[in-house]
Design an enzyme around this catalytic site. Structure first.
Site, PDB file in Angstrom:
ATOM      1  CG  HIS A 158       9.726  -6.295   9.698  1.00  0.00           C
ATOM      2  ND1 HIS A 158       8.768  -6.005  10.633  1.00  0.00           N
ATOM      3  CD2 HIS A 158      10.873  -5.744  10.160  1.00  0.00           C
ATOM      4  CE1 HIS A 158       9.301  -5.300  11.617  1.00  0.00           C
ATOM      5  NE2 HIS A 158      10.578  -5.121  11.359  1.00  0.00           N
ATOM      6  CG  ASP A 367       2.344 -11.358   4.028  1.00  0.00           C
ATOM      7  OD1 ASP A 367       3.310 -10.681   4.400  1.00  0.00           O
ATOM      8  OD2 ASP A 367       1.204 -10.898   3.847  1.00  0.00           O
TER       9      ASP A 367
HETATM   10  O1  F6P Z   1       6.670  -5.397   5.646  1.00  0.00           O
HETATM   11  C1  F6P Z   1       7.744  -4.914   4.958  1.00  0.00           C
HETATM   12  C2  F6P Z   1       7.679  -3.415   4.700  1.00  0.00           C
HETATM   13  O2  F6P Z   1       8.793  -3.002   4.009  1.00  0.00           O
HETATM   14  C3  F6P Z   1       7.599  -2.589   5.949  1.00  0.00           C
HETATM   15  O3  F6P Z   1       8.827  -2.401   6.554  1.00  0.00           O
HETATM   16  C4  F6P Z   1       6.977  -1.363   5.379  1.00  0.00           C
HETATM   17  O4  F6P Z   1       6.378  -0.552   6.301  1.00  0.00           O
HETATM   18  C5  F6P Z   1       5.955  -1.904   4.418  1.00  0.00           C
HETATM   19  O5  F6P Z   1       6.533  -3.083   3.931  1.00  0.00           O
HETATM   20  C6  F6P Z   1       5.571  -0.879   3.373  1.00  0.00           C
HETATM   21  O6  F6P Z   1       6.593  -0.687   2.451  1.00  0.00           O
HETATM   22  P1  F6P Z   1       7.266   0.693   2.086  1.00  0.00           P
HETATM   23  O7  F6P Z   1       8.009   1.169   3.304  1.00  0.00           O
HETATM   24  O8  F6P Z   1       8.175   0.363   0.954  1.00  0.00           O
HETATM   25  O9  F6P Z   1       6.169   1.637   1.716  1.00  0.00           O
END
Ligand code: F6P
Length: 466
Positions: A158, A367
């Site tokens: 992602h 990003d």
């Molecule tokens: O976009 C990357 C990401 O790790 C997603 O998988 C995730 O939902 C978001 O960032 C928020 O991060 P975290 O899961 O560490 O709160």
């Protein structure tokens, strides 16, 4: 149709739909795919517990089965806060200055990936399609293969994949990428990240790489790397937009900004989002156009994130200071130029805020994609749309800025560039705003998160597998 097994760090159960941010759309789409295919979503419960039995919590809700495990305090520290979010996250966002290399957290990352493989393997049936998500679980495919799982296994990243020259700063980088080549299909958000990955495989591993098809042949295995730009859940978002909650949020913002134009940013409080740099750009705009302080109010919504990681605590302080300085210097009794809000909002409220805002300011330093940019445009009034200002370093720029139309692109490191873009956006005539909106809206509507899920699963099912 094959069953689907989704594996990711976080698991969103269906009732969590409507949570603000990218995960709202993603969880909705994955839940829909799981409902179509049948299957399981496996991952971390988000809970900390010392659970020597390693219990799996199974839950069935709205036709989808989720299977989650708790992690110990040590696992969370080493795997999540440590290797995933203090090593891989900054490195993959080109922030070598913030990247920490600790042997212990690397071991914790491997240990949790082993644990995921141990727990999920017994749930997998021979024809299941397995879809692993994101940087927390890069080596999981290889761990599954070591347990005899011969299914088709796909992986989607992602976030960006860094250029080879940065990536080689990671100790054991070669070992990590070798494990990834056990996947049958490796998905990236954009061609840029895919190219960096192929470059690494060719240059550092000596793999045989076919650029056009993304085919990588290495030590008797074949993996395919492709770009699958993620989209928003268009239908769900539009339905939110039709709600009373969205209308109320729009009115709330309009009545509180009155004859000034609202400009909005919505981001997790993360250094990759370029928030202090954004505030510098706004400060530069006010310096260069003091007569226009009364024309603009900037609203930054920034829910806290990963608060146990030091660099995230630092960014919060920096941002508060910078916003405070500008407000201190530019406020009047009836005017505060920057509203900085440290909390999240529902998707419906965000729709309303976006619709009320004349400018969407999305300026990450780096990003993978950025779905806020797409949601901002999706919430606009077709007859009188606002302007999207977008970082050229967001994956979304590759879809939303075409031949000088669509989004207004900026270099997020340059306060002058941001200042100039704000002026252009504030003064943009209706005809140009409409033309730019029309350039973007088709891809935002059609290349949505359901299309993304379908394309990935179809391509994975078509791979040779095993
Ligand atoms: O976009 C990357 C990401 O790790 C997603 O998988 C995730 O939902 C978001 O960032 C928020 O991060 P975290 O899961 O560490 O709160």
């Amino acid at each position: 149709m094959e069953r689907l097994v989704v594996i990711s760090n976080r698991v969103a159960v269906p009732k969590a739909r409507g949570v603000a941010g990218a995960q709202g759309g993603l969880s909705g789409a994955l839940n829909a795919a799981l409902k179509d295919h049948g299957g399981i979503w496996f991952g971390w419960s988000g809970q900390e517990s010392e659970d020597p039995e390693g219990n799996i919590h199974l839950q069935r809700s709205d036709g989808v089965t989720t299977a989650t495990i708790d992690l110990s305090a040590r696992d969370i520290e080493e795997y999540y806060n440590g290797y995933a979010n203090s090593t891989l996250w900054p490195l993959f966002h080109y922030r070598l200055d913030l990247t920490r290399y600790e042997r212990e957290t690397g071991k914790g990352y491997e240990r949790v990936n082993e644990r995921f493989a141990d727990c999920v393997s017994p749930l997998i049936e021979p024809d299941d399609l397995i879809w692993v998500h994101d940087y927390h679980l890069l080596p999981l495919g290889e761990r599954l293969r070591a347990r005899g799982i011969a299914n088709r296994i796909g992986f989607f990243l992602h976030i960006p994949w860094p250029p080879t020259r940065l990536f080689v700063s990671l100790p054991f980088h070669e070992r990590l990428v070798r494990t990834m080549l056990e996947y049958d299909l490796i998905g990236f958000q954009t061609d840029e990240w895919r190219e960096s990955f192929l470059h690494y495989c060719r240059k550092e591993l000596g793999a045989e790489v076919e650029e056009a098809t993304g085919t990588i042949r290495f030590e008797g295995r074949t993996a395919i790397a492709r770009a699958y730009p993620i989209g928003i859940d268009w239908d769900h978002f539009q339905a939110q937009g039709a709600s009373e909650e969205a209308r109320h949020a729009e009115q709330r913002l309009l009545s509180s900004t009155r004859d000034r134009s609202a400009m909005i940013g919505v981001d997790r409080l993360d250094y990759s989002k370029g928030l202090p740099e954004r505030i510098d750009g706004i400060g530069r705009f006010f310096d260069q156009h003091p007569d226009r302080v009364r024309d603009l109010v900037f609203i930054q919504i920034a829910p806290p994130s990963r608060e146990d990681v030091e660099s995230y605590q630092d960014i919060r302080m920096t941002l508060e200071q910078k916003a405070g300085q500008i407000n201190g210097a530019r406020s009047e009794v009836d005017l505060v130029p920057i509203r900085y809000v440290n909390r999240g909002y529902s998707h419906a409220e965000l729709y309303g805020f976006f619709r009320a805002a004349k400018i969407g300011l999305v300026t990450p330093l780096r990003d993978g994609m950025n779905l806020v940019a797409k949601e901002y445009v999706a919430a606009q009034d077709r007859d009188d749309p606002g302007v999207l200002i977008l970082s050229r370093f967001a994956g979304a720029a590759q879809q939303l800025a075409v031949d000088d139309t669509g989004a207004v692109l900026v270099n997020p490191y340059s306060p002058d560039d941001i200042s100039h873009a704000i002026r252009v956006a504030l003064d943009m005539p209706l005809a140009e705003r409409r033309a730019r909106y029309e350039t973007m809206i088709g891809t935002i509507r059609d290349d949505n998160v359901q299309t993304w899920t379908r394309r990935f699963c179809d391509d994975l099912a078509a791979t040779a597998g095993g």
